[in-house]
Design an enzyme around this catalytic site. Sequence first.
Site, mmCIF file in Angstrom:
data_model
loop_
_atom_site.group_PDB
_atom_site.id
_atom_site.type_symbol
_atom_site.label_atom_id
_atom_site.label_comp_id
_atom_site.label_asym_id
_atom_site.label_seq_id
_atom_site.Cartn_x
_atom_site.Cartn_y
_atom_site.Cartn_z
ATOM 1 N N GLY A 48 0.843 -1.203 0.000
ATOM 2 C CA GLY A 48 0.000 0.000 0.000
ATOM 3 C C GLY A 48 0.875 1.249 0.000
ATOM 4 N N HIS A 49 1.842 1.269 0.924
ATOM 5 C CA HIS A 49 2.790 2.387 0.957
ATOM 6 C C HIS A 49 3.566 2.456 -0.357
ATOM 7 C CE1 HIS A 49 2.555 1.277 5.388
ATOM 8 N NE2 HIS A 49 2.254 2.556 5.425
ATOM 9 N N LEU B 218 -4.388 -3.981 2.873
ATOM 10 C CA LEU B 218 -3.092 -4.036 3.541
ATOM 11 C C LEU B 218 -3.042 -2.989 4.638
ATOM 12 C CD1 LEU B 218 -0.488 -4.502 0.657
ATOM 13 C CD2 LEU B 218 -1.700 -6.205 2.004
ATOM 14 N N SER B 219 -2.469 -3.375 5.771
ATOM 15 C CA SER B 219 -2.304 -2.455 6.892
ATOM 16 C C SER B 219 -1.123 -2.923 7.723
ATOM 17 C CB SER B 219 -3.560 -2.463 7.771
ATOM 18 O OG SER B 219 -3.273 -1.904 9.032
ATOM 19 N N SER B 220 -0.388 -1.989 8.285
ATOM 20 C CA SER B 220 0.732 -2.361 9.156
ATOM 21 C C SER B 220 0.226 -3.115 10.374
ATOM 22 C CB SER B 220 1.488 -1.105 9.606
ATOM 23 O OG SER B 220 1.856 -0.335 8.481
HETATM 24 P P1 AMP Z 1 0.482 4.762 7.760
HETATM 25 O O1 AMP Z 1 1.894 4.319 7.693
HETATM 26 O O2 AMP Z 1 -0.464 3.701 8.234
HETATM 27 O O3 AMP Z 1 0.306 6.079 8.467
HETATM 28 O O4 AMP Z 1 0.029 5.031 6.247
HETATM 29 C C1 AMP Z 1 0.758 5.902 5.431
HETATM 30 C C2 AMP Z 1 -0.004 6.135 4.164
HETATM 31 O O5 AMP Z 1 -0.202 4.907 3.475
HETATM 32 C C3 AMP Z 1 -1.413 6.722 4.419
HETATM 33 O O6 AMP Z 1 -1.690 7.730 3.463
HETATM 34 C C4 AMP Z 1 -2.295 5.522 4.239
HETATM 35 O O7 AMP Z 1 -3.612 5.858 3.835
HETATM 36 C C5 AMP Z 1 -1.560 4.770 3.136
HETATM 37 N N1 AMP Z 1 -1.972 3.365 3.141
HETATM 38 C C6 AMP Z 1 -2.003 2.502 4.189
HETATM 39 N N2 AMP Z 1 -2.483 1.307 3.808
HETATM 40 C C7 AMP Z 1 -2.782 1.400 2.489
HETATM 41 C C8 AMP Z 1 -3.320 0.502 1.505
HETATM 42 N N3 AMP Z 1 -3.666 -0.749 1.824
HETATM 43 N N4 AMP Z 1 -3.484 0.962 0.258
HETATM 44 C C9 AMP Z 1 -3.147 2.230 -0.083
HETATM 45 N N5 AMP Z 1 -2.624 3.129 0.779
HETATM 46 C C10 AMP Z 1 -2.450 2.719 2.054
#
Ligand code: AMP
Length: 284
Positions: free
Chosen positions: A36-37, A184-186
């Site tokens: 995703g990132h 996807l998610s951390s």
């Molecule tokens: P984070 O590291 O969770 O703060 O996310 C950083 C960026 O990545 C944010 O703009 C999120 O919306 C984006 N992001 C997280 N997961 C996804 C995903 N599965 N698909 C697309 N973008 C994502």
Amino acid sequence: MQVVTKIDKMQRICARLKRTGRTIGFVPTMGALHEGHASLVRAARTGNDTAVVSIFVNPLQFGPREDLKKYPRPFAKDARLCRKLGVDFVFHPAPEEMYPQGFGTSVEVAGLSDILEGAVRPGHFRGVATVVAKLFNIVQPDTAYFGQKDAQQAVIIRRMVADMALPVKIKVMPTIREKDGLALSSRNVYLSRRQRQDSLVLSKALGLAQEMVSGGQRNAERVIEKMRALIARKQGVKIDYVAIVDADELAPVARVRDNSLIAVAVRFGRTRLIDNIIVTGLHG
Ligand code: AMP
């Protein structure tokens, strides 16, 4: 690729790039990077002369009972991925660098910040807006990239940028999913095998909503009810919200229409997952 940990250094580098007419694409993240990132980074890479990624687990956006301490921080692996993706600079400040003693300013986007995610996570979006505003001032990006996965966050950042006349363009990129549909998610690494299996109920509920709407159902309450019923079939799962709102204003809609955002937040034990879709292509 260069890793920069100090604000003044990052700011000087970016100011110099701007002076020489180079465009900067910026992706703010909390690390534990996944595809995703990576999709945001690729967009920043191809759309700009310089690609900057920040990796900073922002304490301001975590509630007192949230997972700040255990949030994954695989920095070396993240840096390798950034290098592979052609990133020019990784900004990786320590918390004390971003928030030194006496730090007292916060950015609050009123109205949009205390609904949906904000209702369940008070102060979360104040933390997000504050860190993103500061990062924008450090990096001075031409374009910053966010994921549709965090739909409300993207709306709030757009509003902040418009309200404060910040000279940055916001691009929101599609949600990247596992093959089986899980966004996807951390935080997915926290899921047990059982919870990982159960987590599919998020994308399934959104699929069901999509089907109902495609089939002509426009009554938002009906759609929400069916989604809730589907999710509630899983044991030990707690629904934080199922909502259908306008994708730009986040106000609830009674009738589903184009540009309605269908959003869900569900807890699997102590792990909280969110997902959403935007309705498009409706005829009447
Ligand atoms: P984070 O590291 O969770 O703060 O996310 C950083 C960026 O990545 C944010 O703009 C999120 O919306 C984006 N992001 C997280 N997961 C996804 C995903 N599965 N698909 C697309 N973008 C994502």
